[in-house]
Design an enzyme around this catalytic site. Structure first.
Site, mmCIF file in Angstrom:
data_model
loop_
_atom_site.group_PDB
_atom_site.id
_atom_site.type_symbol
_atom_site.label_atom_id
_atom_site.label_comp_id
_atom_site.label_asym_id
_atom_site.label_seq_id
_atom_site.Cartn_x
_atom_site.Cartn_y
_atom_site.Cartn_z
ATOM 1 C CD GLN A 115 23.082 45.103 41.436
ATOM 2 O OE1 GLN A 115 22.594 44.738 40.369
ATOM 3 N NE2 GLN A 115 23.238 46.382 41.735
ATOM 4 C CD GLN A 131 20.311 40.394 39.474
ATOM 5 O OE1 GLN A 131 20.539 39.218 39.283
ATOM 6 N NE2 GLN A 131 19.917 40.876 40.635
ATOM 7 C CB SER A 132 24.711 46.619 37.832
ATOM 8 O OG SER A 132 23.640 47.288 37.206
ATOM 9 C CB THR A 133 27.721 44.128 40.732
ATOM 10 O OG1 THR A 133 26.710 43.987 41.750
ATOM 11 C CG2 THR A 133 27.885 45.602 40.384
#
Length: 217
Positions: free
Chosen positions: A27, A22-24
């Site tokens: 998230q 997941q990118s961040t």
């Protein structure tokens, strides 16, 4: 899941690599359902025929952007297992999102083709020795990178529009707030904590040097 006939005993004898990303960190904290679905791919691998002991979950990239593969420890682990011939298949919710960079994704596809490693997601099973599967994944990878570019342009445009109106705001460090006029000021509680600090020189030799007229830089 489509394409189960592409899974052979030679794949089942090797690892089913479950790659989570997941990118961040936001998230990871807020989109818990996505994280649970990704961990659930381990059960899907067992259902497709892999032994539980042959399922490897790699979750080092939860909270890491997929733009640069070299900065992601988990992605490097996946590539290493593919290169060593240890991976029979790589699982992901969307395998086209394994890497946001077309170069990284194309390199992974080529390594998977050379080592007979399958890529598996919700849409189906991809055999990179099949030209049709290779073309389809290549197209999906390019669309994924284009999506990232479009999102970045959209966010940048929104910031420029807000700045033109004088309404652009960024998160402030702890202790600072925006007042009614939009100016950055110290929060009232922080003002009460800020006190003049008196620094005392405790080291004997340094104190003596200062008393003799030595000026510290």
């Amino acid at each position: 899941m489509n394409g189960q006939g592409k899974i052979r005993s030679s794949h089942l004898e090797r690892l089913a690599v479950i790659y989570l990303r997941q990118s961040t960190l936001v998230q990871v904290r807020e989109n818990t359902e996505s994280t649970m679905r990704q961990y659930g791919l381990a059960d899907e691998a067992v259902r497709l025929g892999w032994a539980r002991s042959n399922v490897a979950v790699i979750d080092a990239d939860l909270g890491a952007s997929g733009r640069f593969g070299a900065d992601r420890e988990g992605f490097r682990q996946v590539v290493a297992k593919v290169c060593l011939g240890e991976a029979g298949a790589i699982f992901g919710l969307e395998v086209s999102r394994l890497a946001r960079s077309s170069a990284d994704f194309a390199r992974l596809l080529e390594l998977a083709r050379l080592t007979d490693t399958l890529l598996i997601d919700d849409d189906g099973t991809y055999d990179l020795a099949d030209i049709n599967d290779r073309l389809l994944l290549g197209l999906k990878g390019q669309m994924s990178e284009a999506e990232l570019h479009i999102l970045a342009c959209r966010m940048h445009g929104a910031k420029k529009a807000a700045a033109a109106r004088g309404e652009l705001r960024f998160p402030l460090p702890v202790g600072y707030v925006y007042d009614d006029e939009g100016l950055c000021v110290l929060e009232m509680a922080s003002r009460q904590l800020v006190q003049p600090i008196k620094v005392e020189v405790c080291a004997g030799p340094l104190r003596g040097a200062l008393s003799d007229g030595f000026r510290a830089p």
